[in-house]
Design an enzyme around this catalytic site. Structure first.
Site, PDB file in Angstrom:
ATOM      1  N   GLY A  94       0.956  -1.215   0.059  1.00 57.10           N
ATOM      2  CA  GLY A  94      -0.040   0.098  -0.130  1.00 57.10           C
ATOM      3  C   GLY A  94       0.901   1.366  -0.087  1.00 57.10           C
ATOM      4  N   LYS A 133     -10.469   0.426  13.822  1.00 58.15           N
ATOM      5  CA  LYS A 133      -9.254   0.978  14.321  1.00 58.15           C
ATOM      6  C   LYS A 133      -9.474   1.269  15.765  1.00 58.15           C
ATOM      7  CE  LYS A 133      -6.993   1.746  10.502  1.00 58.15           C
ATOM      8  NZ  LYS A 133      -5.492   1.072  10.350  1.00 58.15           N
ATOM      9  N   GLY A 154      -1.295 -12.714  17.921  1.00 60.99           N
ATOM     10  CA  GLY A 154      -1.085 -13.918  18.227  1.00 60.99           C
ATOM     11  C   GLY A 154       0.334 -14.351  17.705  1.00 60.99           C
ATOM     12  N   LYS A 180     -12.856  -6.481   9.106  1.00 60.96           N
ATOM     13  CA  LYS A 180     -12.239  -7.755   9.461  1.00 60.96           C
ATOM     14  C   LYS A 180     -10.629  -7.517   9.674  1.00 60.96           C
ATOM     15  CE  LYS A 180     -13.223 -11.474   6.834  1.00 60.96           C
ATOM     16  NZ  LYS A 180     -13.906 -12.176   5.596  1.00 60.96           N
ATOM     17  N   ASN A 201      -4.755 -11.732  14.611  1.00 59.01           N
ATOM     18  CA  ASN A 201      -3.551 -12.683  13.932  1.00 59.01           C
ATOM     19  C   ASN A 201      -2.248 -12.128  14.032  1.00 59.01           C
ATOM     20  OD1 ASN A 201      -5.627 -14.659  13.133  1.00 59.01           O
ATOM     21  ND2 ASN A 201      -5.665 -13.675  11.258  1.00 59.01           N
ATOM     22  N   TYR A 250      -3.594  -6.963  24.910  1.00 59.29           N
ATOM     23  CA  TYR A 250      -2.473  -7.673  24.831  1.00 59.29           C
ATOM     24  C   TYR A 250      -1.469  -7.236  25.349  1.00 59.29           C
ATOM     25  CZ  TYR A 250      -3.943 -11.712  21.536  1.00 59.29           C
ATOM     26  OH  TYR A 250      -4.530 -12.722  20.964  1.00 59.29           O
ATOM     27  N   THR A 280      -2.034  11.943   5.479  1.00 61.96           N
ATOM     28  CA  THR A 280      -0.711  11.985   4.999  1.00 61.96           C
ATOM     29  C   THR A 280      -0.668  11.783   3.435  1.00 61.96           C
ATOM     30  OG1 THR A 280      -0.157  10.741   6.958  1.00 61.96           O
ATOM     31  CG2 THR A 280       1.292  10.747   5.133  1.00 61.96           C
ATOM     32  N   TYR A 338     -14.663   1.890   9.529  1.00 60.66           N
ATOM     33  CA  TYR A 338     -13.266   2.353   9.374  1.00 60.66           C
ATOM     34  C   TYR A 338     -13.113   2.868  10.916  1.00 60.66           C
ATOM     35  CZ  TYR A 338      -8.803   4.381   8.195  1.00 60.66           C
ATOM     36  OH  TYR A 338      -7.421   4.389   8.240  1.00 60.66           O
TER      37      TYR A 338
END
Length: 326
Positions: free
Chosen positions: A11, A150, A103, A92, A100, A160, A176, A146
């Site tokens: 990206g 976030k 983890g 998602k 993921n 975590y 940006t 969105y």
């Protein structure tokens, strides 16, 4: 050689981060499903022995062989035209995708830096926006997919950090710009320049009094790099506090491009923020960071990039891979 995984590596921001970490001597693993990324942004790195590319959706299980020192989670649609067309994927990647990554970081003992956004502040009632401001977000509005993705991403990252002791960093990115932006991504800067290059009038939504603060990509990458290597686990705003109205910005683009088009007013989209300006007090104090590139210089470089694109890029509609509809 330290190894870093950059999700969303093809990206706009991800590819510039790949360049920076290659320059700093890292082994870089870029991961992207190319739903909004472009392989052309990183193809100049393919010949390097310390660069790998995985064509993969981070919302599914992630496996990376070998040691990992850092994970930067930058996979996400990042403009209104993207997350209005692919809302489920936006949610998602900000939930399953970050889960993921976290983890994987636990297994590898890696430090994680996540790309959050000024959009977590919503349509702010506090100006400029400090990190302590909790925001004014409509969770069920069209932009909510969105904004809330976030916000969830920040919450699970901090969970975590506090529960598992994982090393985490959170950057809140303000507007940006720079080379490798997509002309068709719907954000105001490429939209204005694209319209100017096509000889069209520049579309201003609302009365043009809403404000934005634009940061050149090299400055942003420097701030992200410093934050990753810092000892600070809480969110940090990275952006340029030089605020400008959209109407004034459109006039700057007309002057820059030397076109004769005029500004045309259209209805303001639902939940479009009226003000956006970062309070970068923390970035200055903790990271010794502040933007260096002026808007005039950054716009000149960006305009030269857009002018260099093939003509068909000017007329290409935003495209998203259809196989990802669920």
């Amino acid at each position: 050689m330290k190894r870093v995984l950059i999700t969303g590596g093809a990206g706009f921001l991800g590819s510039h981060l790949c360049d920076r970490f290659i320059k700093e001597g890292y082994h870089v693993i870029a991961m992207d499903n190319l739903i909004t990324g472009d392989i052309r942004n990183i193809e100049h790195l393919f010949h390097l022995p310390n660069f790998e590319f995985y064509h993969h959706d981070v919302s599914k299980f992630i496996h990376v062989a070998g040691e990992l020192d850092y994970i930067l989670h930058f996979a996400s649609p990042a403009s209104p035209i993207d997350y209005l067309k692919i809302p489920i994927q936006t949610l998602k990647v900000g939930s399953l995708g970050i889960h993921n990554c976290l983890g994987l970081a636990r297994v590898k003992g890696a430090r994680v830096l996540i790309a959050s956004t000024s959009e977590i502040y919503g349509d702010p009632t506090v100006h400029p926006q400090p990190e302590e401001y909790w925001g004014n977000v409509n969770p069920i509005g069209p932009r909510g997919v969105y904004d809330e993705a976030k916000r969830f991403q920040e919450a699970i990252t901090m969970a975590y950090h506090t529960y598992h002791g994982l090393e985490t960093r959170i950057v809140r990115i303000f507007n940006t710009y720079g080379p490798r932006m997509r002309l068709n991504d719907g954000r105001v800067l490429p939209a204005f320049i694209g319209q100017a290059l096509r000889g069209e009038d520049l579309t201003v939504f609302g009365d043009g009094s809403q404000t934005r603060a634009f940061c050149y990509v090299d400055d942003l990458v420097e701030g992200i790099y410093r934050l990753l290597l810092s000892d600070y686990a809480y969110p940090v705003n990275i952006g340029n506090p030089s605020e400008i109205t959209i109407k004034e910005f459109g006039e700057e683009i007309i002057k820059l491009t030397g076109t004769t088009q005029k500004l045309v007013l259209k209805d303001l989209p639902v939940d479009d923020p009226k003000q956006r300006q970062p309070d970068i007090t923390k970035a200055k104090a903790i990271l010794d960071w502040e933007p260096k590139v002026s808007r005039a210089e950054g716009l000149r470089i960006t305009y030269e990039y857009f002018k260099s694109l093939p003509e068909e890029e000017l007329y290409k509609a935003a495209y998203h891979r259809e196989f990802l509809k669920n």
